[in-house]
Design an enzyme around this catalytic site. Structure first.
Site, PDB file in Angstrom:
ATOM      1  N   GLY A  17      55.197  43.668  43.948  1.00 47.07           N
ATOM      2  CA  GLY A  17      53.860  44.274  43.843  1.00 47.07           C
ATOM      3  C   GLY A  17      53.910  45.659  44.466  1.00 47.07           C
ATOM      4  N   GLU A 173      32.670  44.115  41.067  1.00 50.67           N
ATOM      5  CA  GLU A 173      33.201  44.821  39.899  1.00 50.67           C
ATOM      6  C   GLU A 173      33.142  43.944  38.645  1.00 50.67           C
ATOM      7  OE1 GLU A 173      36.114  48.032  42.094  1.00 50.67           O
ATOM      8  OE2 GLU A 173      37.056  46.271  41.260  1.00 50.67           O
TER       9      GLU A 173
HETATM   10  C1  LIG Z   1      41.042  41.810  41.479  1.00 51.11           C
HETATM   11  C2  LIG Z   1      41.560  42.725  42.556  1.00 51.11           C
HETATM   12  C3  LIG Z   1      41.107  44.038  42.623  1.00 51.11           C
HETATM   13  C4  LIG Z   1      41.588  44.894  43.621  1.00 51.11           C
HETATM   14  N1  LIG Z   1      41.112  46.176  43.655  1.00 51.11           N
HETATM   15  C5  LIG Z   1      41.600  47.026  44.578  1.00 51.11           C
HETATM   16  C6  LIG Z   1      41.174  48.369  44.607  1.00 51.11           C
HETATM   17  O1  LIG Z   1      40.342  48.785  43.797  1.00 51.11           O
HETATM   18  N2  LIG Z   1      41.723  49.204  45.543  1.00 51.11           N
HETATM   19  C7  LIG Z   1      42.659  48.763  46.451  1.00 51.11           C
HETATM   20  O2  LIG Z   1      43.149  49.540  47.266  1.00 51.11           O
HETATM   21  N3  LIG Z   1      43.060  47.493  46.454  1.00 51.11           N
HETATM   22  C8  LIG Z   1      42.560  46.612  45.543  1.00 51.11           C
HETATM   23  N4  LIG Z   1      42.987  45.311  45.541  1.00 51.11           N
HETATM   24  C9  LIG Z   1      43.966  44.892  46.547  1.00 51.11           C
HETATM   25  C10 LIG Z   1      45.361  45.353  46.174  1.00 51.11           C
HETATM   26  O3  LIG Z   1      45.574  45.164  44.795  1.00 51.11           O
HETATM   27  C11 LIG Z   1      46.367  44.564  46.997  1.00 51.11           C
HETATM   28  O4  LIG Z   1      46.139  44.843  48.361  1.00 51.11           O
HETATM   29  C12 LIG Z   1      47.817  44.919  46.659  1.00 51.11           C
HETATM   30  O5  LIG Z   1      48.098  44.757  45.290  1.00 51.11           O
HETATM   31  C13 LIG Z   1      48.767  44.051  47.480  1.00 51.11           C
HETATM   32  O6  LIG Z   1      50.083  44.373  47.154  1.00 51.11           O
HETATM   33  P1  LIG Z   1      51.263  43.391  47.567  1.00 51.11           P
HETATM   34  O7  LIG Z   1      52.500  44.055  47.059  1.00 51.11           O
HETATM   35  O8  LIG Z   1      51.156  43.064  48.996  1.00 51.11           O
HETATM   36  O9  LIG Z   1      50.999  42.055  46.789  1.00 51.11           O
HETATM   37  P2  LIG Z   1      50.945  41.760  45.204  1.00 51.11           P
HETATM   38  O10 LIG Z   1      50.562  42.977  44.455  1.00 51.11           O
HETATM   39  O11 LIG Z   1      50.110  40.546  45.071  1.00 51.11           O
HETATM   40  O12 LIG Z   1      52.473  41.438  44.835  1.00 51.11           O
HETATM   41  C14 LIG Z   1      53.106  40.263  45.246  1.00 51.11           C
HETATM   42  C15 LIG Z   1      54.228  39.968  44.285  1.00 51.11           C
HETATM   43  O13 LIG Z   1      54.971  38.858  44.767  1.00 51.11           O
HETATM   44  C16 LIG Z   1      55.314  38.005  43.705  1.00 51.11           C
HETATM   45  N5  LIG Z   1      55.505  36.662  44.237  1.00 51.11           N
HETATM   46  C17 LIG Z   1      54.684  35.967  45.072  1.00 51.11           C
HETATM   47  N6  LIG Z   1      55.217  34.756  45.364  1.00 51.11           N
HETATM   48  C18 LIG Z   1      56.394  34.688  44.703  1.00 51.11           C
HETATM   49  C19 LIG Z   1      57.386  33.680  44.605  1.00 51.11           C
HETATM   50  N7  LIG Z   1      57.284  32.525  45.257  1.00 51.11           N
HETATM   51  N8  LIG Z   1      58.451  33.927  43.833  1.00 51.11           N
HETATM   52  C20 LIG Z   1      58.592  35.103  43.157  1.00 51.11           C
HETATM   53  N9  LIG Z   1      57.683  36.093  43.219  1.00 51.11           N
HETATM   54  C21 LIG Z   1      56.589  35.898  43.994  1.00 51.11           C
HETATM   55  C22 LIG Z   1      54.132  38.102  42.744  1.00 51.11           C
HETATM   56  O14 LIG Z   1      54.505  37.773  41.424  1.00 51.11           O
HETATM   57  C23 LIG Z   1      53.728  39.576  42.899  1.00 51.11           C
HETATM   58  O15 LIG Z   1      54.346  40.390  41.931  1.00 51.11           O
HETATM   59  C24 LIG Z   1      42.516  44.433  44.560  1.00 51.11           C
HETATM   60  C25 LIG Z   1      42.971  43.116  44.497  1.00 51.11           C
HETATM   61  C26 LIG Z   1      42.516  42.257  43.497  1.00 51.11           C
HETATM   62  C27 LIG Z   1      43.010  40.845  43.436  1.00 51.11           C
END
Ligand SMILES: Cc1cc2nc3c(=O)[nH]c(=O)nc-3n(C[C@H](O)[C@H](O)[C@H](O)COP(=O)(O)OP(=O)(O)OC[C@H]3O[C@@H](n4cnc5c(N)ncnc54)[C@H](O)[C@@H]3O)c2cc1C
Length: 448
Positions: A17, A173
């Site tokens: 992500g 939203e």
């Molecule tokens: C609907 C929604 C709207 C949002 N809108 C905003 C916004 O407007 N502005 C903003 O700043 N933030 C927003 N956010 C928050 C923001 O998107 C998140 O904070 C951010 O994407 C987190 O990034 P991350 O890399 O920590 O996790 P994620 O983007 O969730 O990535 C985690 C990754 O890990 C992988 N993964 C997890 N477990 C496993 C496993 N067991 N095996 C293999 N792969 C795995 C998943 O497939 C995923 O690709 C929003 C969130 C949501 C849900």
């Protein structure tokens, strides 16, 4: 098969992500060997999920293949696999096929998931909005409902109402977009009446993390767009054809969108790492995990302490991207024999889009509040920056987004059948493999 770290550095990144991609890109820039593992072969951009769910963007436009992202980073290898176990002691992950990938360092960036707080029926019947597959599932569910009703006005009347759980940015939203869409469809005579879009939240206000002025703005805009808001009310149970609220009322609906809470990705429970609020991994100021040398946790999966006051940073895109990059920088410091440094977050503000021409943002040290097009411009700036990690053509996003923000209701309806795409201009080979687990529509279940 076990991939050993060997003598040199090798960083295992769990999750592709915003946080995991930022880490791997920074390490790849410096030629460090990285293995990034994600269950999907693509990176997904959560802030635009509700546009996919409401048919305003095709899913492929917000999902970019990891291989494309890392094309110019030969030291970054991508594995598309489910991680079924994490051993922090050996900094290794076990994959679904039994492979073990071990590294000199491990970056846990597995994100979060919807939290249902044990509400009966919620996990079975509500629609979360956490992944591209979730958004597609919700969109297909709507389509299935509409197709099953056909021209039958009575059946159409039966399926138009939606309950949205949670008054945070996601709930606000989604409710705004749905209210706008169904009002426009009704005005065109495509459906007999606008859907009743009911947003329910336990709290006293919408957008709890924002100021009073923004609470009021979001409330007024949603009501103006035709949504109904019920505060100080929780969900007691979700059924295929109705929702029970804790004030005793029952709302007939076949569509419940769950934006009611978030906790850490399920894999965290297997790690045995210290965890706190939301089941997230507690990290130290430098993003490492106490007692586990070489192990970092970043983004939504981690409780990251703030550097200014007690507490932890919110689950936001900019926190994820910056912490991912910072963990990579700390690994580079470690490899150079220097100590890791405490994470310093550059606050980009908080913002939400409530519909076309309606956005709210609070930016700067003193959380200056802005509304309307100025807030939207702030939203655009932050989101273009978040996307720049995975896309080089952010101008395509900017022009799509301005068009989206300005478009009138007729265009909304038009776009519901043929969404205006973001002109990423990708290679045809760059298509993500999005598979949506089939789940029989509650319409069918309820009518069976
Ligand atoms: C609907 C929604 C709207 C949002 N809108 C905003 C916004 O407007 N502005 C903003 O700043 N933030 C927003 N956010 C928050 C923001 O998107 C998140 O904070 C951010 O994407 C987190 O990034 P991350 O890399 O920590 O996790 P994620 O983007 O969730 O990535 C985690 C990754 O890990 C992988 N993964 C997890 N477990 C496993 C496993 N067991 N095996 C293999 N792969 C795995 C998943 O497939 C995923 O690709 C929003 C969130 C949501 C849900």
């Amino acid at each position: 098969v076990t991939t050993q770290p060997g003598d040199g550095p090798h960083v295992v990144v769990l999750g592709g992500g915003l946080a995991g991609v930022a880490s791997a890109l920074r390490l790849g820039d410096q030629g460090v060997p990285v293995t990034l593992v994600d269950r999907n072969d693509y990176h997904q951009f959560q802030p635009l999920l509700y546009q996919v769910a409401t048919s305003q963007l095709p899913a492929e436009d917000i999902a970019r293949p990891h291989r494309t992202i890392f094309r110019a980073h030969p030291t970054v290898a991508v594995r598309s696999a489910e991680v079924t176990g994490v051993d922090a002691g050996t900094r290794s992950v076990t994959l679904g096929d039994g492979d073990v990938v071990a590294g000199s360092h491990l970056v846990i960036a597995a994100g979060g998931r919807a939290e249902y707080f044990g509400v009966p029926g919620a996990a079975e019947y509500a629609y979360p909005l956490y992944s591209v597959a979730d958004a597609e599932r919700l969109r297909l569910h709507f389509r299935e409902l509409l197709d099953s009703a056909g021209e039958d006005q009575e059946r159409l009347d039966d399926i138009l109402d939606v309950v949205v759980v949670g008054g945070g940015p996601t709930g606000v939203e989604v409710a705004g977009a749905l209210a706008e869409l169904t009002h426009a469809l009704a005005a065109l005579g495509a459906i007999p009446r606008p859907g009743r879009i009911l947003l329910v939240d336990r709290g006293n206000v919408l957008l709890g993390a924002f100021s009073d002025k923004s609470h009021e703005y979001a409330h007024q805009r949603l009501v103006k767009q035709g949504a109904e808001i019920r505060l100080r009310t929780g969900v007691a149970a979700v059924h295929p054809d109705r929702v029970e609220l804790d004030d005793g009322s029952v709302i007939p609906t076949r569509t419940v969108v769950w934006g009611g809470g978030e906790s850490a990705a399920t894999i965290v429970a297997t790690t045995g790492l210290p965890s706190g609020r939301g089941g997230r991994v507690d990290v130290r100021a430098d993003l490492t995990v106490e007692g586990h040398p070489g192990v970092y946790a970043v983004g939504d999966v981690a409780n990251i302490p703030t550097d200014t006051e007690p507490g932890v940073l919110p689950q936001l895109g900019s926190v994820a991207q910056q912490s991912g990059r910072w963990a990579a920088d700390n690994i580079l410091r470690e490899l150079a024999g220097q100590p890791p440094q405490p994470f310093r977050y550059k606050d980009k503000g908080i913002m939400a889009m409530i519909g076309r021409n309606a956005a709210v943002a609070e930016v700067g040290k003193h959380r200056h509040q802005v509304e309307g097009p100025v807030a939207f411009a702030a939203w655009l700036g932050v989101h273009a920056m978040l996307l720049s990690g995975s896309h080089s053509k952010t101008d395509a996003f900017l022009s799509w987004a301005w068009d989206y923000f300005d478009r009138d209701h007729a265009a909304v309806v038009e776009s519901s059948t043929a969404p205006t795409r973001i002109a990423w201009g990708e290679d045809e080979a760059d298509v993500p493999h999005i598979s949506v687990e089939h789940r029989p529509s509650p319409a069918r279940a309820g009518n069976a």
